[in-house]
Design a protein around this motif. Structure first.
Motif, short mmCIF file in Angstrom:
data_model
loop_
_atom_site.label_atom_id
_atom_site.label_comp_id
_atom_site.label_asym_id
_atom_site.label_seq_id
_atom_site.Cartn_x
_atom_site.Cartn_y
_atom_site.Cartn_z
N UNK A 20 -3.38 10.89 -29.46
CA UNK A 20 -4.25 10.99 -28.28
C UNK A 20 -3.55 10.45 -27.04
N UNK A 65 -0.39 10.13 -26.47
CA UNK A 65 0.69 11.02 -26.05
C UNK A 65 0.14 12.29 -25.40
N UNK A 66 -0.82 12.94 -26.07
CA UNK A 66 -1.34 14.22 -25.58
C UNK A 66 -1.95 14.08 -24.18
N UNK A 67 -2.69 13.02 -23.97
CA UNK A 67 -3.39 12.86 -22.68
C UNK A 67 -2.57 12.02 -21.70
#
Lengths: 287, 287
Positions: A160, A162-164
């Motif tokens: 999460x 990393x993705x956001x």
């Protein structure tokens, strides 16, 4: 140590510390502090200048109708425990402070949240990612410390972040075990003596798989998980839920141990009324 | 003006500015800059020291199989346009920079994302909240400026920021219209002359409802939306999708105009191949 219960007050800390060039660490907990948390606190004190422990029992982990026990909140006891460990701030918001009545926003990590422990608890990891996202936004820590004990949760939180592109570094800390090998956790604390003895097969099963990898060169997932199950079956009080070998990034099931990367051997089992999990990290390079 | 295409580079700006006590504003756009954006830029320059415009066409707005045209990216032209407006930083990441191959995390705002424009585009607002969440995390602006033109989007972004305690203030700026009343938007720019004339009924319909409220004291939602529909029906090129009176916080359908708070009168209609939206805010206190 300062005890903070309101979001606006908690938000004031990070900008002040960042102006002074200081590093902040957050350790999110669900209450019932134990020695596993103590090891996270020690690690946080090494890497950061100021350590915040949050205590929040997250009701949105659960679905309506799920059976769960809301732990009795004993803020005075928890405050004393963390103050004794040298924690700087205890953030202990109420449920209403975190989830106002018309709260509608959720953070999900697709696929990862359905695997392993997510298969039978469809809302659980959505609850984890939503509350951890919100806590990170409030506290704005340089480091967010979580335990390898909750391997799937740690992997999902790291994904999460990393993705956001969240501005924190997720630090995953080793599992802490008692001298008998049992993971230190609040759930284990609720086992009766016979159940606790039975629960020791969880780690024994994982160790058996590790032996097979290290001493006998076994690589096949089916052989490893079957070996774990055979150890679990020696204890009539233990009912296995899953035993799985998966990759560490995407939790994809593996047929053989990965050659160049680490793999996660994870299990969940019911012991009496208590659901326990455990895991180890395996790699072919282990000696 | 600096042009930034990589996330790590963009992240470096906010901490530096915050140390100097400076305020940062973000204006997220989907390319095709127009006068509506220019008004957001002017507002940002008043309230902040440094203005970042992001240009990113968000592919996850859409479902597989949806028809949509990826706008031709003309970074040189966009850069010239925003530089001429005195923007300080243009953030123009690639799709791969924002969504690595194994991207799995999404932000949703339940209920709000199914209403109005969300009814026929199930993934649209999940795309909006996910990309805006990520952009805010990267840029870390004091202010995030969005347009009242996209009323539902603005309301959803404001709710996400509140629910997740994100550290930015959402500033909703008034709709900019041409002298004929038509909203300035990239979609309107693709109308042919006959369609453009036809599209003028959208705002005329909304104005008719406003007249009924202000001059005749009408309060019933059904009377107001029916009056709008009658105006829309005078144009054979216009096919209404919805006309709705809803509350400004939760987008709940209203049966009568709220007494103490503002209500949103919103519509969507197809004009030729183009889907257009428009809205006005109504209150019983309007004179």
């Amino acid at each position: 140590m300062e005890i903070v219960t309101r979001i606006p007050r908690m938000r004031m800390l990070a900008p002040r510390l960042k102006r002074d060039g200081k590093k902040l660490a957050l350790i999110p907990t669900m209450s019932a502090l134990h020695d596993g948390h103590a090891s996270l606190i020690r690690r946080a004190q090494i890497i950061a200048d100021v350590v915040v422990v949050s205590i929040f029992f997250n009701p949105i982990h659960f679905q309506q109708g799920d059976e769960f026990e809301v732990p009795t909140r004993d803020l005075a006891r928890d405050a004393e425990l963390v103050a004794n460990k040298g924690v700087d701030v205890l953030f202990a918001p109420s449920v209403d402070e975190i989830y106002p009545e018309d709260f509608l926003t959720y953070v999900t990590t697709d696929i990862l949240d359905c695997r392993l422990c997510g298969a039978n608890q469809p809302n659980y990891f959505r609850g984890v990612t939503t509350i951890i996202n919100k806590l990170i936004n409030i506290v704005q820590p340089h480091f967010t410390l979580v335990g390898q004990k909750d391997a799937q949760q740690s992997i999902i939180i790291r994904r999460m972040v990393r993705d956001l592109s969240m501005d924190t570094e997720v630090v995953i800390c080793p599992t802490v075990r008692g001298s008998d090998g049992l993971v230190i956790s609040s759930r284990n604390a609720s086992l009766n003596p016979a159940e606790r003895r039975a629960a020791l097969v969880l780690y024994r099963g994982l160790q058996r798989a590790q032996e097979l990898v290290e001493r006998e060169g076994v690589r096949e997932a089916a052989t490893l998980t079957e070996a774990v199950r055979q150890v679990l079956e020696t204890e009539p009080l233990v009912r296995p839920e899953y035993v799985a070998l998966v990759d560490m990034e995407n939790l994809n099931p593996l047929t053989t141990l990965a050659d160049d990367s680490e793999s996660l051997l994870a299990l969940a089992a019911h012991v009496g009324q208590v659901r326990l999990t455990d895991n180890i990290v395996l790699s072919t390079g282990t000696t």
